[in-house]
Design an enzyme around this catalytic site. Sequence first.
Site, short mmCIF file in Angstrom:
data_model
loop_
_atom_site.label_atom_id
_atom_site.label_comp_id
_atom_site.label_asym_id
_atom_site.label_seq_id
_atom_site.Cartn_x
_atom_site.Cartn_y
_atom_site.Cartn_z
N VAL A 127 52.07 2.78 26.49
CA VAL A 127 51.75 2.54 27.89
C VAL A 127 52.05 1.09 28.25
CG1 VAL A 127 49.90 2.48 29.61
CG2 VAL A 127 49.98 4.33 27.92
N GLY A 128 52.81 0.90 29.32
CA GLY A 128 53.25 -0.45 29.68
C GLY A 128 54.25 -0.98 28.68
N ASP A 134 56.04 3.32 31.79
CA ASP A 134 55.90 2.07 32.55
C ASP A 134 56.26 2.35 34.02
OD1 ASP A 134 55.74 -0.73 33.27
OD2 ASP A 134 56.17 -1.19 31.16
N ASP A 188 52.20 5.74 36.79
CA ASP A 188 51.13 4.80 37.09
C ASP A 188 49.97 5.07 36.16
OD1 ASP A 188 49.06 3.27 38.11
OD2 ASP A 188 49.37 3.85 40.19
N LYS A 228 49.85 -2.35 24.08
CA LYS A 228 50.16 -3.68 23.54
C LYS A 228 50.16 -4.70 24.66
CE LYS A 228 53.92 -6.48 21.73
NZ LYS A 228 54.15 -7.22 22.98
N HIS A 235 44.44 -7.08 28.63
CA HIS A 235 44.02 -8.44 28.99
C HIS A 235 44.49 -8.85 30.39
CE1 HIS A 235 47.76 -10.85 27.34
NE2 HIS A 235 48.12 -9.84 28.11
#
Length: 353
Positions: free
Chosen positions: A196-197, A220, A240, A254, A258
């Site tokens: 994811v991302g 992504d 999304d 990963k 944050h």
Amino acid sequence: MASSINGRNASEIFQGQTLLYKHLYAFIDSMCLKCIVELGIPDIIHNHGQPITLPELVSILQIPPAKVSQVQSLMRYLAHNGFFERVRIHEKESYALTAASELLVKSCELSLAPMIEFVLDPTLSNSFHQLKKWVSEKDLTLFDISLGSHLWDFLNKNPALNKSFNEAMASDSQMMNLALRDCNWVFQGLEFIVDVGGGTGTTAKIICEAFPNLKCIVFDRPQVIENLSGSNNLTYVGGDMFKSIPKADVILLKWILHNWTDKDCIKILKNCKEAISNNGKRGKVIIIDVVINEKEDEHKVTELKLVMDITMACVNGKERNEEEWKKLFMEAGFQDYKIFPLTKYLSVIEIYP
């Protein structure tokens, strides 16, 4: 009796001044790194095949004679800070690459030069002049104030900077190749994973090469993965993560959580939990991120994690300690977790439903 001011002796005051000036001029550290990347100095030394003298370096760079001493000051300062090593070759002082400056050689597999170019792009770095205004504005990110929109929206509307961002993230992901050599067990025995991302898929490609029988989806934003082609065990899917995540045995996050508030992280994690609850197996979520541990980490490692925390705070995200991570996991409905060291400042966290 030695003179004192506010109860502090002169030695303490001068130490305070030294610390203050060190941080006052800290921006010069970043600008020096940007300068040597733009000049290609690490590449020049790398291609030279051996340590290079200052006359040889300035000759290749075609530096005007009036600026040779300034280049010497630059190289001396960066050598003092560990980016170059001063050695003697045939009685001549020369500069050699260190582990840090090798990471700035653009032609090398492990190159973080794109990270320097993106982070220090004036469009972004100038935003930090707005910190005072940012701390006074409820809910707005630093980039909302400086650029007029959230960073991710701004990148979507600026293809050149978005390309630079993706290259920076890909360069960081190359470090995973080195890290994963010692922790292949994280992915051992898995059948289907969603990154994811995952950006342009650098980390996913590394995982797929190490585990050819593992199927992987890079998930992504549509504009990130458009025009990218997969392989036998690697595919790209746009979407999304706040709405839904493709089903899998394992979800990889990963350097994702944050970037977001606790509320947003809980939503993402709930979608992850839903994605791995599809076939009766006990799936898991793998998080690669910072875990602040001031009591056990080296001072320099903690310093890096805390400055990263300020950076993430500017997009309304944060770096977290173990208790803060645990709170997120429990509120998202997970039952257990384990934390393992990965690199000097990143950890692997496995969480289980």
